[in-house]
Write an enzyme that holds these catalytic residues in place. Structure first.
Site, PDB file in Angstrom:
ATOM      1  N   HIS A 119       0.811  -1.223   0.000  1.00  0.00           N
ATOM      2  CA  HIS A 119       0.000   0.000   0.000  1.00  0.00           C
ATOM      3  C   HIS A 119       0.845   1.274   0.000  1.00  0.00           C
ATOM      4  O   HIS A 119       0.673   2.155  -0.841  1.00  0.00           O
ATOM      5  CB  HIS A 119      -0.882   0.026   1.256  1.00  0.00           C
ATOM      6  CG  HIS A 119      -1.692  -1.198   1.490  1.00  0.00           C
ATOM      7  ND1 HIS A 119      -2.765  -1.524   0.703  1.00  0.00           N
ATOM      8  CD2 HIS A 119      -1.606  -2.181   2.437  1.00  0.00           C
ATOM      9  CE1 HIS A 119      -3.311  -2.648   1.167  1.00  0.00           C
ATOM     10  NE2 HIS A 119      -2.621  -3.063   2.203  1.00  0.00           N
TER      11      HIS A 119
HETATM   12  C1  BDR Z   1      -2.811   0.943   5.288  1.00  0.00           C
HETATM   13  O1  BDR Z   1      -3.044   0.415   6.586  1.00  0.00           O
HETATM   14  C2  BDR Z   1      -1.862  -0.089   7.132  1.00  0.00           C
HETATM   15  O2  BDR Z   1      -2.063  -1.342   7.697  1.00  0.00           O
HETATM   16  C3  BDR Z   1      -0.837  -0.094   6.032  1.00  0.00           C
HETATM   17  O3  BDR Z   1       0.455   0.184   6.544  1.00  0.00           O
HETATM   18  C4  BDR Z   1      -1.307   0.972   5.096  1.00  0.00           C
HETATM   19  O4  BDR Z   1      -0.805   2.237   5.448  1.00  0.00           O
HETATM   20  C5  BDR Z   1      -3.557   0.103   4.279  1.00  0.00           C
HETATM   21  O5  BDR Z   1      -4.934   0.162   4.507  1.00  0.00           O
END
Ligand code: BDR
Ligand code: CA
Length: 314
Positions: free
Chosen positions: A243
């Site tokens: 992400h």
């Molecule tokens: C986001 O949530 C976190 O768990 C990850 O690091 C990312 O920033 C994804 O939904």
């Protein structure tokens, strides 16, 4: 990758490491002039996310990047963590040694404000955790919105959520802060989980990291293997979704992602939809677009930069 003028863009990363945050830090330092890292609650508690940021820097031998601790809880409501995805430490999968590096004494909010003030018009602010620090910094120094060159956020979604059916984790953890970022009036890109979930490092990539024999890449392989396994168990994904690095790479490589100018609002009241980012892709509202929302990723380009970045470290 430098800019057209051959200069690295100046970057501050506000994060909650987190496996994908760790890779984003490595990409950020490799391709930008990484001026500072600020930490927040999110994937784990603030003590853990701060320790993890320092441990990643130390693992990769990165020196001279200050890490400042920020908010331990959101502006409103209870604090959530993502242990179910990132493990108890927030970065499970390899026992990283306790870092010798220490956070700087300044609060994250002051580091954000001071870094933006000293680099007016030039700073890229990457927000890859719950946005509490940014909202507090805007509250303390409203001129921050003029000083920052560009903001890039991993959070929200152009479709479904990953924390609730409607809301993505970072936006859900502090919806009021996310709304403050969306409405600050600064140049803003957002890459949502509907896009980032499809961009990941898979088992074959993890083997490539391991086979490199590089200390950093081998540890990252262990970490991503843990994270990928959790993803597979929980959601059936067969890769480790990256992400956070997706928020950085399009600033280096415009062909890595396409965006749409969109009106985005953050749901703050909904019983089932709190933290949802309502993206007006159909132009239903007369309100002007306020966010460039990522729509189509070039997965190969994105993962290529991530892999090369990780392997570039000792
Ligand atoms: C986001 O949530 C976190 O768990 C990850 O690091 C990312 O920033 C994804 O939904
Ligand atoms: Ca994150």
């Amino acid at each position: 990758m430098p800019t057209a003028e051959g200069q690295r863009r100046k970057l501050l990363i506000d994060c909650d490491p987190g496996h994908d945050d760790a890779v984003a830090i490595l990409v950020g330092h490799r391709h930008f002039d990484l001026l500072a890292i600020t930490t927040t609650h999110g994937n784990s508690g603030l003590e853990n996310t701060t320790r993890n940021a320092l441990a990643v820097l130390e693992l990769a031998g990165i020196e001279g990047v200050p890490v400042a601790k920020g908010a331990a809880s959101p502006l409103v409501g209870r604090t959530y963590h993502a242990q179910h995805v990132h493990g108890k430490s927030g970065l499970d999968g390899h026992d990283l040694p306790e870092p010798a590096l220490q956070p700087v004494p300044e609060h994250a909010i002051d580091v954000i404000i001071e870094t933006a003030r000293a680099n007016q018009g030039e700073l890229v602010l990457a927000v890859i955790g719950p946005a509490t620090n940014i909202a507090l910094a805007l509250r303390k120094e409203p001129r921050l919105a003029e000083w920052v060159g560009e903001v890039t956020v991993m959070g929200g979604s152009g479709g479904w959520g990953n924390m609730t059916p409607a809301a993505e984790f970072n936006a859900f953890c502090d919806p009021e802060a996310f709304a403050a970022v969306v409405h600050a009036g600064w140049p803003l890109r957002m890459v949502g989980v509907d896009v980032t979930r499809t961009v990941g490092i898979d088992a074959a990539d993890i083997e490539i990291l391991r086979a490199s024999g590089k200390r950093t890449a081998v540890v990252i392989a262990d970490l991503l293997n843990f994270y990928m396994t959790r993803q597979t168990e929980r959601t059936g994904l067969t890769h480790a979704p990256m992400h956070d690095a997706c928020a950085l790479i399009p600033l280096l490589d415009p062909n890595a992602m396409t965006y749409r100018e969109t009106r985005v609002e953050v749901e703050l009241a909904g019983t089932f939809t709190r933290g949802m980012t309502v993206c007006d892709f159909r132009g239903s509202t007369i309100e002007s677009p306020n966010v460039r929302v990522a729509v189509t990723p070039d997965r190969q380009r994105l993962v290529g930069v991530m892999m090369d970045s990780v392997i570039s470290y000792p």
